[in-house]
Design a protein around this motif. Sequence first.
Motif, PDB file in Angstrom:
ATOM      1  N   ALA A  99       0.831  -1.203   0.000  1.00  0.00           N
ATOM      2  CA  ALA A  99       0.000   0.000   0.000  1.00  0.00           C
ATOM      3  C   ALA A  99       0.869   1.258   0.000  1.00  0.00           C
ATOM      4  O   ALA A  99       0.585   2.213  -0.731  1.00  0.00           O
TER       5      ALA A  99
ATOM      6  N   LEU B 249       2.311   2.102  -3.415  1.00  0.00           N
ATOM      7  CA  LEU B 249       1.355   2.645  -4.381  1.00  0.00           C
ATOM      8  C   LEU B 249       0.652   3.902  -3.880  1.00  0.00           C
ATOM      9  O   LEU B 249      -0.275   4.382  -4.518  1.00  0.00           O
ATOM     10  N   ALA B 250       1.115   4.459  -2.775  1.00  0.00           N
ATOM     11  CA  ALA B 250       0.400   5.545  -2.109  1.00  0.00           C
ATOM     12  C   ALA B 250       0.591   6.922  -2.732  1.00  0.00           C
ATOM     13  O   ALA B 250       0.226   7.917  -2.122  1.00  0.00           O
TER      14      ALA B 250
ATOM     15  N   PRO C  12      -0.179   9.349  -6.249  1.00  0.00           N
ATOM     16  CA  PRO C  12      -0.962   9.382  -7.492  1.00  0.00           C
ATOM     17  C   PRO C  12      -0.132   9.099  -8.740  1.00  0.00           C
ATOM     18  O   PRO C  12      -0.628   8.438  -9.665  1.00  0.00           O
TER      19      PRO C  12
ATOM     20  N   ARG D  96       2.331   7.081  -9.049  1.00  0.00           N
ATOM     21  CA  ARG D  96       2.553   5.640  -9.129  1.00  0.00           C
ATOM     22  C   ARG D  96       1.286   4.915  -9.575  1.00  0.00           C
ATOM     23  O   ARG D  96       1.354   3.954 -10.343  1.00  0.00           O
ATOM     24  N   ILE D  97       0.141   5.368  -9.102  1.00  0.00           N
ATOM     25  CA  ILE D  97      -1.127   4.793  -9.566  1.00  0.00           C
ATOM     26  C   ILE D  97      -1.283   5.053 -11.061  1.00  0.00           C
ATOM     27  O   ILE D  97      -1.692   4.168 -11.820  1.00  0.00           O
ATOM     28  N   ALA D  98      -0.923   6.252 -11.517  1.00  0.00           N
ATOM     29  CA  ALA D  98      -1.003   6.578 -12.944  1.00  0.00           C
ATOM     30  C   ALA D  98      -0.077   5.692 -13.760  1.00  0.00           C
ATOM     31  O   ALA D  98      -0.435   5.245 -14.859  1.00  0.00           O
TER      32      ALA D  98
ATOM     33  N   ILE E 222       0.920   2.582 -12.962  1.00  0.00           N
ATOM     34  CA  ILE E 222       0.308   1.241 -12.973  1.00  0.00           C
ATOM     35  C   ILE E 222      -0.889   1.220 -13.922  1.00  0.00           C
ATOM     36  O   ILE E 222      -1.050   0.301 -14.726  1.00  0.00           O
ATOM     37  N   ARG E 223      -1.737   2.249 -13.851  1.00  0.00           N
ATOM     38  CA  ARG E 223      -2.918   2.313 -14.717  1.00  0.00           C
ATOM     39  C   ARG E 223      -2.506   2.358 -16.192  1.00  0.00           C
ATOM     40  O   ARG E 223      -3.113   1.699 -17.046  1.00  0.00           O
TER      41      ARG E 223
ATOM     42  N   HIS F  34      10.038   7.290 -10.239  1.00  0.00           N
ATOM     43  CA  HIS F  34       9.029   6.380  -9.685  1.00  0.00           C
ATOM     44  C   HIS F  34       9.050   5.017 -10.379  1.00  0.00           C
ATOM     45  O   HIS F  34       8.828   3.995  -9.726  1.00  0.00           O
TER      46      HIS F  34
ATOM     47  N   LEU G  40       9.559   1.595  -8.330  1.00  0.00           N
ATOM     48  CA  LEU G  40       8.623   0.478  -8.468  1.00  0.00           C
ATOM     49  C   LEU G  40       9.329  -0.781  -8.955  1.00  0.00           C
ATOM     50  O   LEU G  40       8.977  -1.892  -8.556  1.00  0.00           O
TER      51      LEU G  40
ATOM     52  N   PHE H  73       0.337  -8.743  -7.940  1.00  0.00           N
ATOM     53  CA  PHE H  73      -0.925  -8.016  -7.861  1.00  0.00           C
ATOM     54  C   PHE H  73      -2.084  -8.942  -7.514  1.00  0.00           C
ATOM     55  O   PHE H  73      -2.949  -8.585  -6.724  1.00  0.00           O
TER      56      PHE H  73
END
Length: 107
Positions: free
Chosen positions: A19, A22-23, A25, A27-29, A31-32, A59, A63, A87
């Motif tokens: 968590a 990935l905390a 934004p 990094r979420i972008a 992954i997305r 980043h 990762l 995942f």
Amino acid sequence: MPFTDSKFSNTDNELANFAKALALPVRIAIIRTIIKNGNAITKENFYEIPFHHETINKHIAELRTLGIINASGYKGNIKYGIDEHLFEQMAYRFASLFQGVHSFTIT
């Protein structure tokens, strides 16, 4: 470096570290973007994300160090992807954590 607290189970420590990884934004972008591109993407595709290239590169490197993203290929033709097994494992563990919530079920 992942943090481990001996007062908690390995699963709890792994969930917390995942968590934390990935905390952010950006990094979420990242992954997305990988998922959106079929889990095989070149570094240039990351530059569609509205952040400076240096930020994205930093980043991506972090990762990769954490084992969340892997790279394959050779110089000039490197493809990045997520570790699908990791995942799936983390998704299952998070689902198990929230299993007590009545509207949340594991399939």
